[in-house]
Design a protein around this motif. Structure first.
Motif, short mmCIF file in Angstrom:
data_model
loop_
_atom_site.label_atom_id
_atom_site.label_comp_id
_atom_site.label_asym_id
_atom_site.label_seq_id
_atom_site.Cartn_x
_atom_site.Cartn_y
_atom_site.Cartn_z
N ALA A 67 0.87 -1.31 -0.09
CA ALA A 67 -0.12 -0.10 0.11
C ALA A 67 0.74 1.15 -0.04
CB ALA A 67 -0.81 0.05 1.15
N ARG A 68 2.08 1.18 0.18
CA ARG A 68 3.29 2.20 0.18
C ARG A 68 2.62 3.27 1.00
NH1 ARG A 68 6.42 1.26 -4.12
NH2 ARG A 68 5.63 -0.14 -5.82
N ILE A 69 2.48 2.79 2.43
CA ILE A 69 2.00 3.65 3.23
C ILE A 69 3.17 4.27 4.29
CG2 ILE A 69 0.65 3.80 5.50
CD1 ILE A 69 -1.32 2.03 4.42
N LYS A 70 3.35 5.53 4.25
CA LYS A 70 4.65 5.82 5.06
C LYS A 70 4.77 5.57 6.56
CE LYS A 70 7.29 10.48 5.91
NZ LYS A 70 7.36 11.69 5.71
N GLY A 71 5.97 5.02 6.90
CA GLY A 71 5.88 4.65 8.44
C GLY A 71 5.24 3.09 8.69
N GLY A 72 4.72 2.46 7.53
CA GLY A 72 3.96 1.05 7.66
C GLY A 72 4.97 0.17 7.94
N GLY A 73 4.70 -1.09 8.55
CA GLY A 73 5.52 -2.17 8.71
C GLY A 73 5.11 -3.19 7.58
N GLU A 74 5.63 -4.59 7.91
CA GLU A 74 5.16 -5.61 7.04
C GLU A 74 4.77 -6.57 7.51
OE1 GLU A 74 8.41 -6.58 4.19
OE2 GLU A 74 9.09 -4.54 3.85
N ALA A 75 4.17 -7.77 7.10
CA ALA A 75 3.44 -8.83 7.66
C ALA A 75 3.58 -10.00 6.60
CB ALA A 75 2.01 -8.48 8.19
N VAL A 76 3.66 -11.08 7.05
CA VAL A 76 3.52 -12.27 6.52
C VAL A 76 2.62 -13.22 7.11
CG1 VAL A 76 4.71 -14.51 5.37
CG2 VAL A 76 5.83 -12.36 5.56
N ARG A 77 1.48 -13.79 6.03
CA ARG A 77 0.37 -14.63 6.65
C ARG A 77 0.32 -15.75 6.08
NH1 ARG A 77 -3.32 -12.55 9.98
NH2 ARG A 77 -5.11 -13.56 9.00
N TRP A 78 0.08 -16.85 6.74
CA TRP A 78 -0.23 -18.21 6.11
C TRP A 78 -1.67 -18.40 5.93
CZ3 TRP A 78 3.19 -21.51 3.39
CH2 TRP A 78 4.47 -21.08 3.64
N GLU A 79 -2.44 -18.40 4.84
CA GLU A 79 -3.91 -18.64 4.64
C GLU A 79 -4.06 -19.47 3.26
OE1 GLU A 79 -6.66 -15.33 5.07
OE2 GLU A 79 -5.13 -13.80 5.96
N GLU A 80 -5.19 -20.39 3.53
CA GLU A 80 -5.42 -20.98 2.31
C GLU A 80 -5.98 -20.14 1.03
OE1 GLU A 80 -8.44 -24.79 1.14
OE2 GLU A 80 -8.17 -24.29 3.03
N VAL A 81 -5.14 -20.44 0.15
CA VAL A 81 -5.62 -19.73 -1.26
C VAL A 81 -5.52 -20.67 -2.33
CG1 VAL A 81 -5.31 -17.10 -0.44
CG2 VAL A 81 -3.25 -18.80 -1.25
N LYS A 82 -6.13 -20.33 -3.50
CA LYS A 82 -6.11 -21.12 -4.69
C LYS A 82 -5.16 -20.52 -5.68
CE LYS A 82 -10.44 -23.32 -3.76
NZ LYS A 82 -11.93 -23.56 -4.26
N SER A 83 -4.97 -19.22 -5.82
CA SER A 83 -3.96 -18.61 -6.91
C SER A 83 -3.29 -17.26 -6.21
CB SER A 83 -4.96 -18.09 -7.89
OG SER A 83 -5.89 -17.14 -7.42
N SER A 84 -2.54 -16.90 -7.04
CA SER A 84 -1.53 -15.66 -6.61
C SER A 84 -2.46 -14.45 -6.36
CB SER A 84 -0.31 -15.50 -7.14
OG SER A 84 -0.84 -15.27 -8.48
N SER A 85 -3.56 -14.43 -7.32
CA SER A 85 -4.29 -13.15 -7.46
C SER A 85 -5.03 -13.10 -5.99
CB SER A 85 -5.18 -13.11 -8.40
OG SER A 85 -5.98 -14.28 -8.63
N GLU A 86 -5.65 -14.25 -5.72
CA GLU A 86 -6.48 -14.41 -4.54
C GLU A 86 -5.67 -14.11 -3.12
OE1 GLU A 86 -9.11 -17.75 -1.69
OE2 GLU A 86 -8.27 -18.29 -3.71
N ALA A 87 -4.48 -14.54 -3.42
CA ALA A 87 -3.20 -14.38 -2.02
C ALA A 87 -3.25 -12.65 -2.05
CB ALA A 87 -2.01 -15.07 -2.34
N ARG A 88 -3.01 -12.19 -3.11
CA ARG A 88 -2.68 -10.71 -3.15
C ARG A 88 -4.00 -10.02 -2.65
NH1 ARG A 88 -3.42 -6.23 -6.55
NH2 ARG A 88 -1.47 -4.86 -6.40
N GLN A 89 -5.27 -10.36 -2.90
CA GLN A 89 -6.48 -9.83 -2.55
C GLN A 89 -6.64 -9.85 -1.15
OE1 GLN A 89 -8.76 -7.82 -4.38
NE2 GLN A 89 -9.28 -7.26 -2.35
N LYS A 90 -6.20 -11.00 -0.67
CA LYS A 90 -6.20 -11.33 1.08
C LYS A 90 -5.39 -10.30 1.46
CE LYS A 90 -8.17 -15.87 1.39
NZ LYS A 90 -9.27 -15.68 2.28
#
Length: 325
Positions: free
Chosen positions: A233-256
């Motif tokens: 989201a390119r938010i100034k001062g924002g951190g990063e996160a990694v989440r494991w969630e069931e998805v069927k495609s990279s586009s669905e992963a990006r939306q989540k």
């Protein structure tokens, strides 16, 4: 900032209009309307100088109360149907009092046993409708899609978590549970608030917890490949996160990932302000601020508190910025 209008409150208790009975002893009433994660509530503050609430007038838990607030001859705010959750009697040096707190959801539903269930690839509409029925509510709004995961909490808490994971809001309004996308925040019933209309205000710019980048990953057992998608989201001062969630495609992963950022960043620039009572100010309504310089922008109401007391009818709202498009 006089309006010339006389505040009016209509209280229906167990199907009977008790407004006239309560009028001589009503010290104040507050209705809190929340957008996300909490059931709305009312608090009625009454004098007990005659000892009425020591006897037949004492309220029972789960008694039904219907509230209308507004002005005589004008539009009224239908706060909804509430159920008594807490009763307190107090006294001493000051006048004896009775305070009744009631919620938009029955306490029996909120305090129901934890439900444990595996929802594997089920339609969201089926899941939500089943849980809503146990709460005595009707679900409506955006119930599209499917969801896989484990329910391990009470119904209302589960529906709020489900909504967050789907990038939606779950709002209690009357006996309805309304689901709509976070991206719609600020687009509903837009109003303009000018600085001259405001009695008092506070502005906070909150950085803690702000998230800019998120990656969602999942391991596909069939293809034996990892699926991942990242949203920045390119938010100034924002951190990063990694989440494991069931998805069927990279586009669905990006939306989540995008939905997760939107939910995490609901707190950012936050307005709290008080105005003369306005029945249009409900949680979820969009508000465009004017007269606050760099903070003039579109916001949405995350919480609204309508208060009727001896000092008059006022509305205090908390505003938050919608997620970036």
């Amino acid at each position: 900032m006089e309006t010339g209008l006389k505040p009016k409150t209509v209280i229906t208790y167990e199907g009977k209009d008790v407004s006239g009975d309560f009028a001589p002893i009503l010290r104040g009433m507050t209705f809190k309307d929340f957008l996300d994660g909490r059931a709305g509530e009312i608090e009625i503050d009454l004098s007990n100088r005659e000892g009425l609430f020591w006897a037949d007038w004492y309220p029972d838990i789960d008694d039904e109360i219907h509230i209308l607030m507004g002005y005589e001859g004008g539009e009224m705010l239908d706060a909804g149907i509430f159920w008594v959750d807490e009763v307190s009697l107090s006294g001493g040096g000051a006048e004896d009092a009775c305070r009744i707190r009631a919620l938009l959801l029955r306490s029996s539903g909120l305090g129901a046993p934890v439900q444990r269930r595996n929802h594997a690839g089920r339609a969201v509409a089926d899941i939500v409708n089943e849980v809503a029925e146990t709460l005595g509510c009707r679900a409506r709004g955006d119930l599209s899609g499917t969801w896989s995961g484990i329910q391990n909490e009470t119904g209302f808490r589960f529906l709020n978590r489900l909504a967050c994971e789907l990038g939606r809001i779950c709002k209690v309004e009357g006996t309805d549970l309304i689901f709509y996308p976070i991206q719609q925040l600020g687009q509903i019933g837009q109003l303009e608030i000018k600085r001259g209309d405001v009695i008092d205000y506070d502005v906070k710019d909150i950085a803690a917890g702000r998230l800019s980048k998120c990656t969602v990953k999942w391991w596909d057992r069939k293809s034996k490949k990892q699926i991942s998608g990242t949203y920045d989201a390119r938010i100034k001062g924002g951190g990063e996160a990694v989440r494991w969630e069931e998805v069927k495609s990279s586009s669905e992963a990006r939306q989540k990932a995008r939905d997760y950022i939107a939910d995490r960043n609901k707190s950012g620039v936050e307005f709290s302000l008080t105005l003369l009572g306005d029945v249009r100010l409900r949680a979820g309504v969009g508000v465009r601020m004017s007269g606050f310089g760099r903070f003039d922008d579109l916001y949405y109401i995350s919480e609204a508190t309508h208060s009727d007391s001896s000092s008059g009818y006022t509305t205090r709202v908390t505003l938050q910025k919608p997620p970036a498009k």
